[in-house]
Design a protein around this motif. Structure first.
Motif, PDB file in Angstrom:
ATOM      1  N   LEU A  23      53.021 -42.519  50.194  1.00  0.00           N
ATOM      2  CA  LEU A  23      51.777 -42.209  50.032  1.00  0.00           C
ATOM      3  C   LEU A  23      51.296 -41.903  48.691  1.00  0.00           C
ATOM      4  O   LEU A  23      50.258 -42.501  48.215  1.00  0.00           O
ATOM      5  CB  LEU A  23      51.361 -40.682  50.804  1.00  0.00           C
ATOM      6  CG  LEU A  23      50.106 -40.265  51.043  1.00  0.00           C
ATOM      7  CD1 LEU A  23      49.188 -41.212  51.839  1.00  0.00           C
ATOM      8  CD2 LEU A  23      50.008 -38.922  51.609  1.00  0.00           C
ATOM      9  N   ASP A  26      50.608 -45.256  46.988  1.00  0.00           N
ATOM     10  CA  ASP A  26      49.472 -45.881  47.435  1.00  0.00           C
ATOM     11  C   ASP A  26      48.226 -45.594  46.245  1.00  0.00           C
ATOM     12  O   ASP A  26      47.488 -46.286  45.751  1.00  0.00           O
ATOM     13  CB  ASP A  26      49.101 -45.437  48.656  1.00  0.00           C
ATOM     14  CG  ASP A  26      49.594 -46.198  49.866  1.00  0.00           C
ATOM     15  OD1 ASP A  26      50.298 -47.268  49.625  1.00  0.00           O
ATOM     16  OD2 ASP A  26      49.539 -45.710  50.999  1.00  0.00           O
ATOM     17  N   ASP A  70      49.117 -50.261  56.825  1.00  0.00           N
ATOM     18  CA  ASP A  70      48.946 -48.715  56.262  1.00  0.00           C
ATOM     19  C   ASP A  70      47.489 -48.402  56.074  1.00  0.00           C
ATOM     20  O   ASP A  70      46.804 -49.172  55.080  1.00  0.00           O
ATOM     21  CB  ASP A  70      49.962 -48.785  55.153  1.00  0.00           C
ATOM     22  CG  ASP A  70      49.583 -47.547  54.192  1.00  0.00           C
ATOM     23  OD1 ASP A  70      48.945 -46.691  54.607  1.00  0.00           O
ATOM     24  OD2 ASP A  70      50.079 -47.606  53.091  1.00  0.00           O
ATOM     25  N   PHE A  72      46.012 -45.856  55.086  1.00  0.00           N
ATOM     26  CA  PHE A  72      45.642 -45.261  53.628  1.00  0.00           C
ATOM     27  C   PHE A  72      45.603 -46.068  52.629  1.00  0.00           C
ATOM     28  O   PHE A  72      44.820 -46.102  51.709  1.00  0.00           O
ATOM     29  CB  PHE A  72      46.286 -44.037  53.534  1.00  0.00           C
ATOM     30  CG  PHE A  72      45.960 -43.064  52.219  1.00  0.00           C
ATOM     31  CD1 PHE A  72      44.893 -42.594  52.220  1.00  0.00           C
ATOM     32  CD2 PHE A  72      46.741 -43.242  50.973  1.00  0.00           C
ATOM     33  CE1 PHE A  72      44.623 -41.806  51.220  1.00  0.00           C
ATOM     34  CE2 PHE A  72      46.196 -42.617  49.884  1.00  0.00           C
ATOM     35  CZ  PHE A  72      45.185 -41.607  50.166  1.00  0.00           C
ATOM     36  N   VAL A 121      40.056 -38.481  58.831  1.00  0.00           N
ATOM     37  CA  VAL A 121      40.819 -38.783  57.762  1.00  0.00           C
ATOM     38  C   VAL A 121      42.213 -37.911  57.491  1.00  0.00           C
ATOM     39  O   VAL A 121      43.062 -38.435  57.363  1.00  0.00           O
ATOM     40  CB  VAL A 121      40.271 -39.056  56.469  1.00  0.00           C
ATOM     41  CG1 VAL A 121      41.224 -39.500  55.202  1.00  0.00           C
ATOM     42  CG2 VAL A 121      39.110 -40.145  56.454  1.00  0.00           C
ATOM     43  N   THR A 122      42.155 -36.452  57.297  1.00  0.00           N
ATOM     44  CA  THR A 122      43.187 -35.795  56.733  1.00  0.00           C
ATOM     45  C   THR A 122      44.187 -35.887  58.032  1.00  0.00           C
ATOM     46  O   THR A 122      45.237 -35.402  57.985  1.00  0.00           O
ATOM     47  CB  THR A 122      42.764 -34.460  56.736  1.00  0.00           C
ATOM     48  OG1 THR A 122      42.115 -33.771  58.147  1.00  0.00           O
ATOM     49  CG2 THR A 122      41.849 -34.260  55.713  1.00  0.00           C
ATOM     50  N   ILE A 125      46.317 -38.914  57.184  1.00  0.00           N
ATOM     51  CA  ILE A 125      47.097 -38.467  56.314  1.00  0.00           C
ATOM     52  C   ILE A 125      48.359 -37.549  56.450  1.00  0.00           C
ATOM     53  O   ILE A 125      49.581 -37.824  56.197  1.00  0.00           O
ATOM     54  CB  ILE A 125      46.435 -37.779  54.941  1.00  0.00           C
ATOM     55  CG1 ILE A 125      45.295 -38.885  54.630  1.00  0.00           C
ATOM     56  CG2 ILE A 125      47.237 -37.462  53.902  1.00  0.00           C
ATOM     57  CD1 ILE A 125      44.326 -38.318  53.589  1.00  0.00           C
ATOM     58  N   SER A 126      48.153 -36.599  57.318  1.00  0.00           N
ATOM     59  CA  SER A 126      49.042 -35.585  57.654  1.00  0.00           C
ATOM     60  C   SER A 126      50.231 -35.989  58.429  1.00  0.00           C
ATOM     61  O   SER A 126      51.295 -35.992  58.565  1.00  0.00           O
ATOM     62  CB  SER A 126      48.590 -34.361  58.300  1.00  0.00           C
ATOM     63  OG  SER A 126      47.472 -33.648  57.337  1.00  0.00           O
ATOM     64  N   ARG A 128      50.969 -39.169  58.921  1.00  0.00           N
ATOM     65  CA  ARG A 128      51.689 -39.929  58.031  1.00  0.00           C
ATOM     66  C   ARG A 128      52.945 -39.390  57.451  1.00  0.00           C
ATOM     67  O   ARG A 128      54.089 -39.961  57.271  1.00  0.00           O
ATOM     68  CB  ARG A 128      50.986 -40.848  56.993  1.00  0.00           C
ATOM     69  CG  ARG A 128      51.920 -41.657  56.380  1.00  0.00           C
ATOM     70  CD  ARG A 128      50.957 -42.682  55.339  1.00  0.00           C
ATOM     71  NE  ARG A 128      51.735 -43.490  54.484  1.00  0.00           N
ATOM     72  CZ  ARG A 128      51.402 -44.374  53.467  1.00  0.00           C
ATOM     73  NH1 ARG A 128      49.934 -44.543  53.653  1.00  0.00           N
ATOM     74  NH2 ARG A 128      52.216 -45.168  52.702  1.00  0.00           N
ATOM     75  N   ILE A 129      52.605 -38.191  57.019  1.00  0.00           N
ATOM     76  CA  ILE A 129      53.737 -37.447  56.043  1.00  0.00           C
ATOM     77  C   ILE A 129      54.527 -36.762  57.110  1.00  0.00           C
ATOM     78  O   ILE A 129      55.952 -36.834  56.964  1.00  0.00           O
ATOM     79  CB  ILE A 129      53.126 -36.515  55.109  1.00  0.00           C
ATOM     80  CG1 ILE A 129      52.380 -36.947  54.116  1.00  0.00           C
ATOM     81  CG2 ILE A 129      53.962 -35.443  54.648  1.00  0.00           C
ATOM     82  CD1 ILE A 129      51.455 -36.189  53.425  1.00  0.00           C
ATOM     83  N   HIS A 154      41.675 -30.365  61.474  1.00  0.00           N
ATOM     84  CA  HIS A 154      41.308 -31.548  60.554  1.00  0.00           C
ATOM     85  C   HIS A 154      39.804 -32.019  60.691  1.00  0.00           C
ATOM     86  O   HIS A 154      39.529 -32.528  59.491  1.00  0.00           O
ATOM     87  CB  HIS A 154      42.040 -32.771  61.389  1.00  0.00           C
ATOM     88  CG  HIS A 154      43.463 -32.703  61.106  1.00  0.00           C
ATOM     89  ND1 HIS A 154      44.133 -32.801  59.858  1.00  0.00           N
ATOM     90  CD2 HIS A 154      44.401 -32.398  61.826  1.00  0.00           C
ATOM     91  CE1 HIS A 154      45.429 -32.792  60.038  1.00  0.00           C
ATOM     92  NE2 HIS A 154      45.651 -32.501  61.175  1.00  0.00           N
ATOM     93  N   THR A 158      38.558 -32.190  56.644  1.00  0.00           N
ATOM     94  CA  THR A 158      37.964 -33.477  56.345  1.00  0.00           C
ATOM     95  C   THR A 158      36.590 -33.169  55.885  1.00  0.00           C
ATOM     96  O   THR A 158      36.205 -33.983  54.937  1.00  0.00           O
ATOM     97  CB  THR A 158      38.249 -34.455  57.567  1.00  0.00           C
ATOM     98  OG1 THR A 158      39.358 -34.747  57.941  1.00  0.00           O
ATOM     99  CG2 THR A 158      37.452 -35.802  57.379  1.00  0.00           C
TER     100      THR A 158
END
Length: 229
Positions: A23, A26, A70, A72, A121-122, A125-126, A128-129, A154, A158
């Motif tokens: 992340l 990127d 991916d 993001f 979006v968040t 991202i979360s 993915r982590i 979220h 967001t």
């Protein structure tokens, strides 16, 4: 068994570190490539082309290796492409200064748009982590569908990011055409960093507040989804 659980925890932490590194890559790869090439005497336009190609190669590599797109990384690639286009269409000094707040505003619009189309979006991202296997990603999707507080977390975070990015972008664009360019070179960056620092601090506070209301237990349940379903 205890040994197996320990190995799974170790593998999970390692996979999470790799996900975080990916992340960060990127975001940082195009910036590092751009400024490194400027330091070596490349023109701004050429450096932007190289930075855009670099993030494109990174996105393609992830797609080939993991057999998934991916999201993001694609978003960062889009921002780089827009920045490149804006830089190439005009050599006007103020327009070149405007490219950063323009792309920041574009990111804010994407955040706000995700509240209407798809998931915030968040969330991506979360996920993915923290959700590092297909089963765990499915667990997060199920949690989003079933848990109102999780959706609220979220959607609110967001929305916060979207409003801050659009607002600081609009403020910088206005000031670019009101103040001398020499002033805005430094002031624009200061405004951006202040806004980002503020929204990051707010996001951390809001996440901890939500966790205090019991949401963290649901997140741990989603993270602990079995390796296969």
């Amino acid at each position: 068994m205890p040994g197996e659980t320990k190995n799974q925890d170790t593998d999970g932490r390692g996979a999470r570190r790799r996900s975080v590194v990916s992340l960060i890559a990127d975001v940082t790869v195009p910036v590092v490539v751009y400024y490194a090439l400027l330091a070596f005497g490349w023109s701004s336009g050429s450096a932007l082309v190289a930075a855009t190609v670099a993030i494109g190669v990174l996105v393609l590599a992830v797609a080939v290796k993991e057999r998934r797109v991916d999201g993001f990384g694609v978003f960062v690639l889009g921002v780089c492409a827009v920045t490149l286009l804006v830089s190439l269409v005009s050599g006007d000094e103020r327009l070149l200064l405007a490219k950063d707040p323009f792309t920041s505003g574009l990111a804010g619009i994407a955040f706000l748009g995700s509240l209407v189309f798809g998931k915030p979006v968040t969330f991506f991202i979360s996920r993915r982590i923290r959700a590092l296997t297909p089963a765990r990603r499915l667990g997060w999707d199920r949690l989003y569908a079933a848990e109102p507080e999780f959706r609220k977390l979220h959607r609110v975070s967001t929305a916060g990011w979207g409003v801050v990015l659009v607002t600081e972008s609009a403020a910088r664009l206005v000031l670019i055409y009101l103040l001398p360019a020499s002033v805005m070179v430094g002031l624009s960056t200061a405004i951006e960093l202040t806004a980002i620092t503020g929204v990051v601090a707010w996001t951390i506070w809001y996440r901890r507040r939500s966790a205090g209301h019991g949401l963290e237990k649901s997140l741990r349940t989603a993270d602990a989804a079995p390796a296969a379903v």
